[in-house]
Each structure stands twice: as C-alpha cells, then as structure tokens.
Design a protein around this motif. Structure first.
Motif, PDB file in Angstrom:
ATOM      1  N   CYS A 127       0.846  -1.192   0.000  1.00 13.60           N
ATOM      2  CA  CYS A 127       0.000   0.000   0.000  1.00 13.60           C
ATOM      3  C   CYS A 127       0.877   1.236   0.000  1.00 13.60           C
ATOM      4  CB  CYS A 127      -0.939   0.018   1.212  1.00 13.60           C
ATOM      5  SG  CYS A 127      -0.088   0.158   2.809  1.00 13.60           S
ATOM      6  N   ASP A 128       0.259   2.395  -0.228  1.00 11.72           N
ATOM      7  CA  ASP A 128       0.912   3.689  -0.074  1.00 11.72           C
ATOM      8  C   ASP A 128       0.457   4.307   1.238  1.00 11.72           C
ATOM      9  OD1 ASP A 128       2.259   3.510  -2.463  1.00 11.72           O
ATOM     10  OD2 ASP A 128       0.785   4.646  -3.603  1.00 11.72           O
ATOM     11  N   ASP A 129       1.301   5.154   1.809  1.00 15.48           N
ATOM     12  CA  ASP A 129       1.022   5.772   3.096  1.00 15.48           C
ATOM     13  C   ASP A 129       1.425   7.243   3.007  1.00 15.48           C
ATOM     14  OD1 ASP A 129       0.359   6.129   5.751  1.00 15.48           O
ATOM     15  OD2 ASP A 129       2.174   5.178   6.543  1.00 15.48           O
ATOM     16  N   THR A 130       0.444   8.141   3.102  1.00 18.15           N
ATOM     17  CA  THR A 130       0.716   9.571   2.977  1.00 18.15           C
ATOM     18  C   THR A 130       1.514  10.079   4.176  1.00 18.15           C
ATOM     19  OG1 THR A 130      -1.313   9.902   1.718  1.00 18.15           O
ATOM     20  CG2 THR A 130      -0.332  11.847   2.711  1.00 18.15           C
ATOM     21  N   LEU A 131       2.477  10.944   3.902  1.00 17.32           N
ATOM     22  CA  LEU A 131       3.322  11.523   4.944  1.00 17.32           C
ATOM     23  C   LEU A 131       2.799  12.905   5.332  1.00 17.32           C
ATOM     24  CD1 LEU A 131       6.455  10.279   3.126  1.00 17.32           C
ATOM     25  CD2 LEU A 131       5.926   9.624   5.479  1.00 17.32           C
ATOM     26  N   HIS A 132       2.992  13.271   6.609  1.00 24.46           N
ATOM     27  CA  HIS A 132       2.429  14.504   7.171  1.00 24.46           C
ATOM     28  C   HIS A 132       3.470  15.223   8.018  1.00 24.46           C
ATOM     29  CE1 HIS A 132      -0.843  11.633   6.545  1.00 24.46           C
ATOM     30  NE2 HIS A 132      -1.709  12.626   6.524  1.00 24.46           N
ATOM     31  N   VAL A 133       3.243  16.505   8.237  1.00 23.33           N
ATOM     32  CA  VAL A 133       3.993  17.274   9.221  1.00 23.33           C
ATOM     33  C   VAL A 133       3.044  17.586  10.371  1.00 23.33           C
ATOM     34  CG1 VAL A 133       3.533  19.472   8.025  1.00 23.33           C
ATOM     35  CG2 VAL A 133       5.432  19.297   9.651  1.00 23.33           C
ATOM     36  N   ALA A 134       3.548  17.494  11.615  1.00 21.49           N
ATOM     37  CA  ALA A 134       2.715  17.683  12.802  1.00 21.49           C
ATOM     38  C   ALA A 134       3.368  18.660  13.771  1.00 21.49           C
ATOM     39  CB  ALA A 134       2.492  16.341  13.511  1.00 21.49           C
ATOM     40  N   HIS A 135       2.559  19.634  14.261  1.00 23.20           N
ATOM     41  CA  HIS A 135       3.024  20.594  15.276  1.00 23.20           C
ATOM     42  C   HIS A 135       1.836  21.448  15.686  1.00 23.20           C
ATOM     43  CE1 HIS A 135       5.200  24.006  17.122  1.00 23.20           C
ATOM     44  NE2 HIS A 135       6.134  23.098  17.372  1.00 23.20           N
ATOM     45  N   PRO A 136       1.759  21.892  16.964  1.00 27.54           N
ATOM     46  CA  PRO A 136       0.618  22.720  17.405  1.00 27.54           C
ATOM     47  C   PRO A 136       0.483  24.042  16.661  1.00 27.54           C
ATOM     48  CG  PRO A 136       1.775  21.824  19.296  1.00 27.54           C
ATOM     49  CD  PRO A 136       2.615  21.497  18.102  1.00 27.54           C
ATOM     50  N   ASP A 186       0.086  25.220   0.562  1.00 31.43           N
ATOM     51  CA  ASP A 186       1.450  24.869   0.198  1.00 31.43           C
ATOM     52  C   ASP A 186       2.157  24.244   1.401  1.00 31.43           C
ATOM     53  OD1 ASP A 186       3.982  24.611  -0.753  1.00 31.43           O
ATOM     54  OD2 ASP A 186       4.356  26.743  -1.051  1.00 31.43           O
ATOM     55  N   PRO A 187       2.297  22.917   1.431  1.00 28.18           N
ATOM     56  CA  PRO A 187       2.981  22.268   2.551  1.00 28.18           C
ATOM     57  C   PRO A 187       4.421  22.746   2.727  1.00 28.18           C
ATOM     58  CG  PRO A 187       1.797  20.652   1.234  1.00 28.18           C
ATOM     59  CD  PRO A 187       1.780  21.934   0.463  1.00 28.18           C
ATOM     60  N   THR A 188       5.088  23.129   1.633  1.00 28.70           N
ATOM     61  CA  THR A 188       6.459  23.626   1.753  1.00 28.70           C
ATOM     62  C   THR A 188       6.502  24.890   2.581  1.00 28.70           C
ATOM     63  OG1 THR A 188       7.045  22.650  -0.387  1.00 28.70           O
ATOM     64  CG2 THR A 188       8.498  24.358   0.457  1.00 28.70           C
ATOM     65  N   GLU A 189       5.501  25.752   2.410  1.00 27.17           N
ATOM     66  CA  GLU A 189       5.425  26.968   3.213  1.00 27.17           C
ATOM     67  C   GLU A 189       5.206  26.625   4.689  1.00 27.17           C
ATOM     68  OE1 GLU A 189       5.659  30.841   4.252  1.00 27.17           O
ATOM     69  OE2 GLU A 189       6.132  29.945   2.303  1.00 27.17           O
ATOM     70  N   THR A 190       4.405  25.597   4.943  1.00 25.89           N
ATOM     71  CA  THR A 190       4.205  25.147   6.317  1.00 25.89           C
ATOM     72  C   THR A 190       5.525  24.696   6.929  1.00 25.89           C
ATOM     73  OG1 THR A 190       1.941  24.443   5.841  1.00 25.89           O
ATOM     74  CG2 THR A 190       3.000  23.476   7.771  1.00 25.89           C
ATOM     75  N   LEU A 191       6.311  23.943   6.170  1.00 23.62           N
ATOM     76  CA  LEU A 191       7.608  23.496   6.669  1.00 23.62           C
ATOM     77  C   LEU A 191       8.510  24.677   6.982  1.00 23.62           C
ATOM     78  CD1 LEU A 191       8.350  20.496   4.260  1.00 23.62           C
ATOM     79  CD2 LEU A 191       7.830  20.358   6.691  1.00 23.62           C
ATOM     80  N   ARG A 192       8.514  25.668   6.091  1.00 21.91           N
ATOM     81  CA  ARG A 192       9.381  26.837   6.312  1.00 21.91           C
ATOM     82  C   ARG A 192       8.995  27.575   7.590  1.00 21.91           C
ATOM     83  NH1 ARG A 192       8.686  28.074   0.305  1.00 21.91           N
ATOM     84  NH2 ARG A 192      10.499  27.093  -0.685  1.00 21.91           N
ATOM     85  N   LEU A 210       1.555  16.104   3.292  1.00 25.08           N
ATOM     86  CA  LEU A 210       2.484  16.592   2.279  1.00 25.08           C
ATOM     87  C   LEU A 210       1.966  16.090   0.941  1.00 25.08           C
ATOM     88  CD1 LEU A 210       5.730  15.721   4.235  1.00 25.08           C
ATOM     89  CD2 LEU A 210       4.659  17.954   4.036  1.00 25.08           C
ATOM     90  N   LEU A 211       1.433  16.997   0.155  1.00 22.12           N
ATOM     91  CA  LEU A 211       0.618  16.619  -1.002  1.00 22.12           C
ATOM     92  C   LEU A 211       1.452  16.023  -2.120  1.00 22.12           C
ATOM     93  CD1 LEU A 211      -1.660  19.795  -1.080  1.00 22.12           C
ATOM     94  CD2 LEU A 211      -2.112  17.594   0.026  1.00 22.12           C
ATOM     95  N   GLY A 212       0.798  15.188  -2.923  1.00 21.48           N
ATOM     96  CA  GLY A 212       1.399  14.655  -4.140  1.00 21.48           C
ATOM     97  C   GLY A 212       2.000  13.282  -3.950  1.00 21.48           C
ATOM     98  N   VAL A 213       2.186  12.598  -5.077  1.00 24.22           N
ATOM     99  CA  VAL A 213       2.701  11.229  -5.036  1.00 24.22           C
ATOM    100  C   VAL A 213       4.125  11.185  -4.498  1.00 24.22           C
ATOM    101  CG1 VAL A 213       1.224  10.407  -6.892  1.00 24.22           C
ATOM    102  CG2 VAL A 213       3.455  11.396  -7.450  1.00 24.22           C
ATOM    103  N   HIS A 214       4.834  12.302  -4.584  1.00 23.41           N
ATOM    104  CA  HIS A 214       6.215  12.322  -4.112  1.00 23.41           C
ATOM    105  C   HIS A 214       6.306  12.437  -2.593  1.00 23.41           C
ATOM    106  CE1 HIS A 214       7.587  12.382  -8.193  1.00 23.41           C
ATOM    107  NE2 HIS A 214       6.950  13.497  -8.454  1.00 23.41           N
TER     108      HIS A 214
END
Length: 301
Positions: free
Chosen positions: A167-176, A183-189, A262-266
């Motif tokens: 199966c595939d498993d989507t990856l996420h970023v977590a923080h309060p 844009d997940p990249t902006e969230t990371l920044r 974190l959106l997208g197949v990558h």
C-alpha cells in the motif's frame, strides 16, 4: 560434489559477517563452523577465506560458490513451495518482521485473518526496522518482511529478494503551530526554527526527512531521535518538536495535534512485502500476503 550443509555455512558467513555471528545464529561453536569451512576448502581445493586483521573475508572463488549456493537454495525454496501446495492445509511456522507503524496498523488484523483461515499455521512476529530486517531475511531469520520505500530515497534491492506492493502511506507534518495552507512547503518553512524529532541517523526515514527540509530551504534542528512514532507524536502534541509522520502512525487513534499532509505522489511512502527469491510461490507466503492486503482494505480512512 560439494556438501550442501558446508555451502550454507559459507553463505551464512557472507551474510552475517563473522564466524561468531554464524555460530550464534545456528547454535554451533565458532570452532565447529571453522572446521566445517576448512573441510569445504579441502573439497574445493582452493582457499575460500582470507584473514583481514582479526576477521575473515570470502575470496573471489568463495563468492562464486556462494552465488551457486543461492541458486540451489532458491530451487529448494521452490521445491518446498510445491510440496506445501500439494497439502490440504497450511502447517509449520511463518516468521514475519515489520517496522512499528505497519506492525500496529496491519499485523494484528492480518494475524486474525490467518488464524481463522489456517488454524494449524504458527506465526511468529518480530518488530524490527527495515535496515535490520532485510539482511535478516537474507540470512533466513525471517520468511517475510514488511519493507518500506520513501519518495526520492532509493533503497537497496538485493537480487535475492522478491517484493510485492502492499500500500501507499501519505506523509504529514505535525506541530501545534501549524496553520493549514495550500502549500505544505510553506508550512515546513514556518516551522524551520522549531526543534525537530526524527528517526536515527542511517535510517531511510531520516534521509528522506533531512532531504525534505533542505529542499524547503532550511537545516532542521534535530534535538530528538527515535524509531518510535508514538514518541514523535507525543512530543509534537506537547509542542516540544515538529515531526514528520506517516498516516499509519496514528491509525485508529484520535489526533490531538494539527497535522498537514504533504501533497502529491512524491510525499507518500510505499509499503511492500519482501521474501527470498523462490519462496513467493509457497502457500504460507501467499496466505500472509493476502491477509496483509485484506488488512489494508480494512483500514478506516
């Protein structure tokens, strides 16, 4: 003709690295292993081992013998599968290894399915990170390993291993402090200045996490390391660290911290089942793979 038992000892030495490791795995003394390999050298008529400091390594001719031994063992795996297929029910022992999040989300349901369908089959399970589990599969410590690949981080694929998608498993970023953005990249920044928790150095998950943060333009301050995703989640919940988590890490539990996929197949990791080449036809392997696929279907979105 070469003695198959001694050839297997030579193969074990290649995969386990030392005579002591082979002896411990097979419940022999190191001197017994050494004597058997000396007899194999006499059969071959050439040196098979050379000393490097206090260790030994295989000669080029020994590597040739191991390659042929692998082919013989693959045929024996196929023979075992053919015999098992001829039986009316599955018996014996199936040894499975998996990393934590897949173990918690998939293995219990798969065990239920296997027990109902094949009550005479004995299943042993070990939680182990893939960096150790795949070599242990090759060393015949396990029959099936739940493996994982992270996007953009190629994993070694030994020729002696057969893999099938699970199966595939989507990856996420977590923080309060996450504020959901498109844009997940902006969230990371925006979390660049926070402490981070990641898996230990040398793991595929750590390499992926570091690459992701660097692509977003910052070097993460990794203050905490653990393979335990529950700890990642707990530190994120309490605001001690930002975490990068797969969806399976909290399967079946209510989240108490904001997460953003974190959106997208990558940005999906890929789960696979890995077995030794030649054993994929064995009915117990087929049953285990089918049970794991059914366990994936039973996951609640």
């Amino acid at each position: 003709m070469f003695d198959l038992h001694r050839l297997r000892l030579l193969r074990e030495l290649k995969h386990r690295g030392t005579l002591a490791a082979v002896a411990a795995a097979l419940s022999y003394s190191p001197s017994t292993i050494s004597q058997q390999l000396s007899l194999l050298e006499s059969e071959a008529g050439i040196p098979l081992l050379e000393h490097v400091g206090r260790r030994v390594r295989l000669t080029a001719q020994a590597e040739i013998l191991v390659a042929h031994t692998e082919a013989v063992l693959e045929r024996l795996e196929q023979a075992e599968a053919d015999i098992a297929t001829s039986l009316t029910d599955l018996t014996g022992t199936l040894r499975i290894a998996s990393f934590q999040s897949a173990a918690l989300a998939l293995v219990p349901n798969a065990l239920n399915l296997l027990h109902r369908a094949h009550p005479l089959l004995r299943v042993q399970f070990t939680q182990m990170e893939r960096e150790s589990a795949v070599p242990a599969l090759l060393a015949r410590d396990f029959d099936l390993v739940i493996d994982v690949e992270y996007p953009g981080i190629p994993s070694p694929r030994p020729a002696e291993v057969e893999q099938e998608d699970l199966c595939d498993d989507t990856l996420h970023v977590a923080h309060p402090d996450i504020v959901d953005t498109a844009d997940p990249t902006e969230t990371l920044r925006k979390l660049a200045g926070q402490p981070w928790i990641m898996e230990p150095e040398g793991t595929i998950a750590r390499r992926w996490s570091m690459a992701l943060c660097r692509e977003a333009g910052f070097e993460p301050d990794v203050r905490y390391e653990s393979t335990d995703h529950f700890l990642h989640l707990r530190l994120a919940e309490q605001g001690h660290a930002a975490a990068l988590l797969p969806g399976l890490a909290w399967h079946g539990r209510r989240l108490t911290v904001p997460v953003q996929p974190l959106l997208g197949v990558h940005h999906r990791r890929r789960l696979l089942t890995a077995v030794r080449r030649g054993s994929g036809r064995h009915p117990t392997i087929k049953a285990a793979r089918q049970a794991l696929l059914q366990a994936v279907d039973q996951l609640v979105p």
